[in-house]
Design an enzyme around this catalytic site. Structure first.
Site, PDB file in Angstrom:
ATOM      1  N   CYS A   1       0.808  -1.222   0.000  1.00 16.59           N
ATOM      2  CA  CYS A   1       0.000   0.000   0.000  1.00 16.59           C
ATOM      3  C   CYS A   1       0.841   1.272   0.000  1.00 16.59           C
ATOM      4  O   CYS A   1       0.342   2.345  -0.345  1.00 16.59           O
ATOM      5  CB  CYS A   1      -0.944   0.002   1.192  1.00 16.59           C
ATOM      6  SG  CYS A   1      -2.138  -1.358   1.156  1.00 16.59           S
TER       7      CYS A   1
ATOM      8  N   HIS B   1      -3.556   7.005   1.633  1.00 16.87           N
ATOM      9  CA  HIS B   1      -3.886   5.713   1.036  1.00 16.87           C
ATOM     10  C   HIS B   1      -5.282   5.322   1.490  1.00 16.87           C
ATOM     11  O   HIS B   1      -5.637   5.449   2.668  1.00 16.87           O
ATOM     12  CB  HIS B   1      -2.866   4.666   1.476  1.00 16.87           C
ATOM     13  CG  HIS B   1      -3.353   3.261   1.307  1.00 16.87           C
ATOM     14  ND1 HIS B   1      -3.740   2.756   0.089  1.00 16.87           N
ATOM     15  CD2 HIS B   1      -3.542   2.264   2.215  1.00 16.87           C
ATOM     16  CE1 HIS B   1      -4.136   1.510   0.238  1.00 16.87           C
ATOM     17  NE2 HIS B   1      -4.036   1.191   1.519  1.00 16.87           N
TER      18      HIS B   1
ATOM     19  N   ASN C   1     -10.079  -0.528  -1.473  1.00 16.67           N
ATOM     20  CA  ASN C   1      -8.624  -0.398  -1.294  1.00 16.67           C
ATOM     21  C   ASN C   1      -7.939  -0.965  -2.533  1.00 16.67           C
ATOM     22  O   ASN C   1      -7.958  -2.172  -2.765  1.00 16.67           O
ATOM     23  CB  ASN C   1      -8.199  -1.159  -0.042  1.00 16.67           C
ATOM     24  CG  ASN C   1      -6.708  -1.080   0.238  1.00 16.67           C
ATOM     25  OD1 ASN C   1      -5.917  -0.743  -0.634  1.00 16.67           O
ATOM     26  ND2 ASN C   1      -6.322  -1.409   1.449  1.00 16.67           N
TER      27      ASN C   1
END
Length: 333
Positions: free
Chosen positions: A114, A260, A290
């Site tokens: 990520c 993020h 995500n």
């Protein structure tokens, strides 16, 4: 002295929209449960035969390159962040390079989950500041839907992730005002197994691979959600403040924070910890879930396209993810 600046940005998301209501039909979950715990309402899944990791990245890159006012032939180097390559090797950056007609241009794979896009941006920034390259294409792309366990057993993870790609062109500049001010990268492998996919891994008996495809759960995503949340809410504010301190700035100076898109609860907690109003934090996890390394460039691109980023704005990017990894980048747009 040379610096780097973002001169073009683009993103691509697949057309296949997967709603919470659809997930209710294939596993024991609910829109209310997913929304309460993650903030996600829908996500995109790739279309087999149309989308690949590399093809999505190529579409995002074409937009970024055009907006930068250059052509693919002007790109000197590619930094490509992903954890879901089309092939075990080589990485999708090479396939994308071929698709864009940039043969001969160097490609660097970044595998920092990520935080991958910030790691990739930081790498490009250093190459540019050293004088080695003038135009660097930075990509984050993921096809995660095929790795997810869409059963009741895997529902806690499967509802979170989606597919997509984003890209920026970073170019050399002598402008001390409008540029990447600094980047900050960290990791702690102590917690590597708290968010990971164990297989296919190389350190296994040969016979293991012969049976891997037959109901082997070690190929699923494992996440210790409590541990991830506990560390994320500490590392996010910490690395944002690190960037601000480095440049003699405060949270009040930030015009837009682009975190993020891991979990809306995490982003909201971080916003409160930083004392920032809602309008100064970019969230689009509601639409895309995500998307790991693609998360920040997709959100950054949407923020720019909708006028939430203007020339002269102070933009902060921040990420936390598997590894554990975390990082930030501070940009004067």
């Amino acid at each position: 002295m040379l610096f780097s600046k973002i001169t073009g940005i683009g993103h691509y998301v697949p057309e296949n929209i997967i709603t919470n209501e659809y997930l209710e039909t294939i596993m024991d979950t609910s829109d209310a449960w997913i929304t309460e715990r993650t903030g996600i309402k829908e996500r995109r899944y790739f279309t087999y035969g149309k989308d690949t990791n590399a093809s999505m990245a190529a579409e995002a890159s074409k937009i970024a390159i055009e907006r930068a006012g250059i052509t693919p032939k002007d790109i000197d180097f590619i930094v490509y962040a992903t954890i879901t390559p089309d092939y075990y090797f080589p990485g999708p950056g090479f396939v994308m390079q071929r698709e864009l007609g940039m043969q001969g241009v160097g490609v660097l794979d970044i595998r920092d989950q990520c935080s991958g896009f910030i790691y990739a941006m930081s790498t490009a920034d250093q190459f540019i500041k050293s004088g080695m390259y003038k135009n660097v294409l930075v990509v984050g792309a993921e096809v995660q839907s095929t790795f997810l366990n869409h059963s009741n057993e895997g529902r806690g993870v499967a509802v979170i992730f989606g597919d997509g790609a984003g890209a920026v062109v970073m170019q050399a500049t002598k402008d001390e005002q409008h540029r990447v001010l600094s980047t900050h990268l960290h990791a702690d492998g102590t917690y590597a197994e708290d968010l990971y996919v164990k297989d296919p891994g190389s350190s296994r008996p040969k016979r293991f691979y012969d049976d891997l495809v037959e109901d082997n759960k070690t190929g699923d995503v494992f996440m210790n959600g409590n541990m991830v949340f506990k560390h994320a809410i500490v590392r996010f504010p910490e690395v944002i403040r690190e960037a601000l301190d480095k440049n003699g700035l405060t949270p009040e100076d930030i015009d837009l924070l682009v975190p993020h898109q891991a979990n809306l609860r995490i982003s909201e907690y971080v916003r409160q910890q930083m004392g920032m109003p809602e309008e100064k934090v970019m969230n689009n996890i509601q639409k895309y879930g995500n998307t790991t390394a693609a998360s920040i460039p997709i959100a950054l691109c949407e923020a720019w396209e909708t006028g939430r980023i203007k020339e002269g704005d102070l933009v902060c990017l921040a990420a936390f993810g598997s590894g554990f990894t975390w990082g930030s980048a501070l940009i004067r747009w």
